[in-house]
Design a protein around this motif. Structure first.
Motif, PDB file in Angstrom:
ATOM      1  N   LYS A  66       0.823  -1.206   0.000  1.00 31.99           N
ATOM      2  CA  LYS A  66       0.000   0.000   0.000  1.00 31.99           C
ATOM      3  C   LYS A  66       0.856   1.254   0.000  1.00 31.99           C
ATOM      4  O   LYS A  66       0.484   2.263  -0.602  1.00 31.99           O
ATOM      5  CB  LYS A  66      -0.928   0.014   1.212  1.00 31.99           C
ATOM      6  CG  LYS A  66      -2.060  -0.957   1.139  1.00 31.99           C
ATOM      7  CD  LYS A  66      -2.946  -0.799   2.360  1.00 31.99           C
ATOM      8  CE  LYS A  66      -4.125  -1.729   2.315  1.00 31.99           C
ATOM      9  NZ  LYS A  66      -4.999  -1.552   3.472  1.00 31.99           N
ATOM     10  N   THR A  67       2.002   1.186   0.666  1.00 34.37           N
ATOM     11  CA  THR A  67       2.889   2.346   0.709  1.00 34.37           C
ATOM     12  C   THR A  67       3.365   2.707  -0.687  1.00 34.37           C
ATOM     13  O   THR A  67       3.395   3.890  -1.057  1.00 34.37           O
ATOM     14  CB  THR A  67       4.094   2.064   1.624  1.00 34.37           C
ATOM     15  OG1 THR A  67       3.610   1.766   2.933  1.00 34.37           O
ATOM     16  CG2 THR A  67       5.026   3.247   1.690  1.00 34.37           C
ATOM     17  N   LEU A  68       3.717   1.713  -1.474  1.00 37.28           N
ATOM     18  CA  LEU A  68       4.174   1.980  -2.840  1.00 37.28           C
ATOM     19  C   LEU A  68       3.049   2.556  -3.701  1.00 37.28           C
ATOM     20  O   LEU A  68       3.294   3.434  -4.534  1.00 37.28           O
ATOM     21  CB  LEU A  68       4.732   0.711  -3.466  1.00 37.28           C
ATOM     22  CG  LEU A  68       6.008   0.168  -2.812  1.00 37.28           C
ATOM     23  CD1 LEU A  68       6.432  -1.131  -3.475  1.00 37.28           C
ATOM     24  CD2 LEU A  68       7.110   1.192  -2.871  1.00 37.28           C
TER      25      LEU A  68
ATOM     26  N   ILE B 191      -2.828  17.841  -0.766  1.00 38.61           N
ATOM     27  CA  ILE B 191      -3.500  16.780  -1.515  1.00 38.61           C
ATOM     28  C   ILE B 191      -2.641  15.515  -1.529  1.00 38.61           C
ATOM     29  O   ILE B 191      -3.163  14.399  -1.440  1.00 38.61           O
ATOM     30  CB  ILE B 191      -3.864  17.255  -2.931  1.00 38.61           C
ATOM     31  CG1 ILE B 191      -4.961  18.315  -2.840  1.00 38.61           C
ATOM     32  CG2 ILE B 191      -4.312  16.091  -3.809  1.00 38.61           C
ATOM     33  CD1 ILE B 191      -5.315  18.969  -4.155  1.00 38.61           C
ATOM     34  N   ASN B 192      -1.321  15.672  -1.620  1.00 41.56           N
ATOM     35  CA  ASN B 192      -0.436  14.506  -1.541  1.00 41.56           C
ATOM     36  C   ASN B 192      -0.606  13.777  -0.216  1.00 41.56           C
ATOM     37  O   ASN B 192      -0.669  12.545  -0.178  1.00 41.56           O
ATOM     38  CB  ASN B 192       1.027  14.925  -1.708  1.00 41.56           C
ATOM     39  CG  ASN B 192       1.429  15.043  -3.151  1.00 41.56           C
ATOM     40  OD1 ASN B 192       0.808  14.466  -4.024  1.00 41.56           O
ATOM     41  ND2 ASN B 192       2.466  15.806  -3.396  1.00 41.56           N
ATOM     42  N   MET B 193      -0.677  14.530   0.873  1.00 42.67           N
ATOM     43  CA  MET B 193      -0.868  13.892   2.181  1.00 42.67           C
ATOM     44  C   MET B 193      -2.208  13.186   2.256  1.00 42.67           C
ATOM     45  O   MET B 193      -2.300  12.064   2.759  1.00 42.67           O
ATOM     46  CB  MET B 193      -0.748  14.935   3.296  1.00 42.67           C
ATOM     47  CG  MET B 193       0.649  15.445   3.470  1.00 42.67           C
ATOM     48  SD  MET B 193       0.954  16.616   4.814  1.00 42.67           S
ATOM     49  CE  MET B 193      -0.590  17.059   5.451  1.00 42.67           C
ATOM     50  N   VAL B 194      -3.263  13.813   1.759  1.00 44.85           N
ATOM     51  CA  VAL B 194      -4.593  13.198   1.774  1.00 44.85           C
ATOM     52  C   VAL B 194      -4.598  11.927   0.932  1.00 44.85           C
ATOM     53  O   VAL B 194      -5.129  10.894   1.354  1.00 44.85           O
ATOM     54  CB  VAL B 194      -5.660  14.204   1.287  1.00 44.85           C
ATOM     55  CG1 VAL B 194      -6.987  13.519   1.039  1.00 44.85           C
ATOM     56  CG2 VAL B 194      -5.813  15.341   2.289  1.00 44.85           C
TER      57      VAL B 194
ATOM     58  N   VAL C  50      -3.098   4.401   2.035  1.00 43.41           N
ATOM     59  CA  VAL C  50      -2.365   3.537   2.960  1.00 43.41           C
ATOM     60  C   VAL C  50      -3.206   3.161   4.165  1.00 43.41           C
ATOM     61  O   VAL C  50      -3.112   2.050   4.676  1.00 43.41           O
ATOM     62  CB  VAL C  50      -1.047   4.224   3.386  1.00 43.41           C
ATOM     63  CG1 VAL C  50      -0.338   3.409   4.438  1.00 43.41           C
ATOM     64  CG2 VAL C  50      -0.163   4.414   2.179  1.00 43.41           C
ATOM     65  N   GLY C  51      -4.032   4.040   4.639  1.00 43.13           N
ATOM     66  CA  GLY C  51      -4.883   3.737   5.777  1.00 43.13           C
ATOM     67  C   GLY C  51      -4.213   4.045   7.103  1.00 43.13           C
ATOM     68  O   GLY C  51      -3.438   4.984   7.218  1.00 43.13           O
ATOM     69  N   LYS C  52      -4.485   3.214   8.089  1.00 44.31           N
ATOM     70  CA  LYS C  52      -4.005   3.491   9.443  1.00 44.31           C
ATOM     71  C   LYS C  52      -2.631   2.916   9.730  1.00 44.31           C
ATOM     72  O   LYS C  52      -2.109   3.076  10.824  1.00 44.31           O
ATOM     73  CB  LYS C  52      -5.002   2.950  10.466  1.00 44.31           C
ATOM     74  CG  LYS C  52      -6.338   3.633  10.392  1.00 44.31           C
ATOM     75  CD  LYS C  52      -7.237   3.171  11.498  1.00 44.31           C
ATOM     76  CE  LYS C  52      -8.558   3.919  11.380  1.00 44.31           C
ATOM     77  NZ  LYS C  52      -9.349   3.836  12.580  1.00 44.31           N
TER      78      LYS C  52
END
Length: 67
Positions: A2-4, A49-52, A58-60
């Motif tokens: 998910k990180t990728l 927007i990148n952070m959102v 990625v989630g929690k």
């Protein structure tokens, strides 16, 4: 994984913003005060927007590289 996906989404969004700024010749007008403020605001919105995007994808568990 998910990180990728999150990093890829951030890269795609940032690339679109860079392309739009380039097409509007922002790199030629950054020394004008109005353009500089507008470009700065656009870059700030891009970062938010990148952070959102990243945290929605990625989630929690964004920083769990090892299980």
């Amino acid at each position: 994984m998910k990180t990728l996906k999150g990093i890829a989404a951030m890269g795609a969004w940032t690339s679109v913003v860079i392309l739009v700024l380039y097409l509007f010749n922002a790199h030629n007008h950054y020394h004008h005060f109005g353009w500089a403020v507008l470009i700065g605001f656009i870059l700030l919105v891009t970062h938010v927007i990148n952070m959102v995007l990243y945290f929605n994808i990625v989630g929690k568990t964004p920083y769990r590289w090892f299980k």
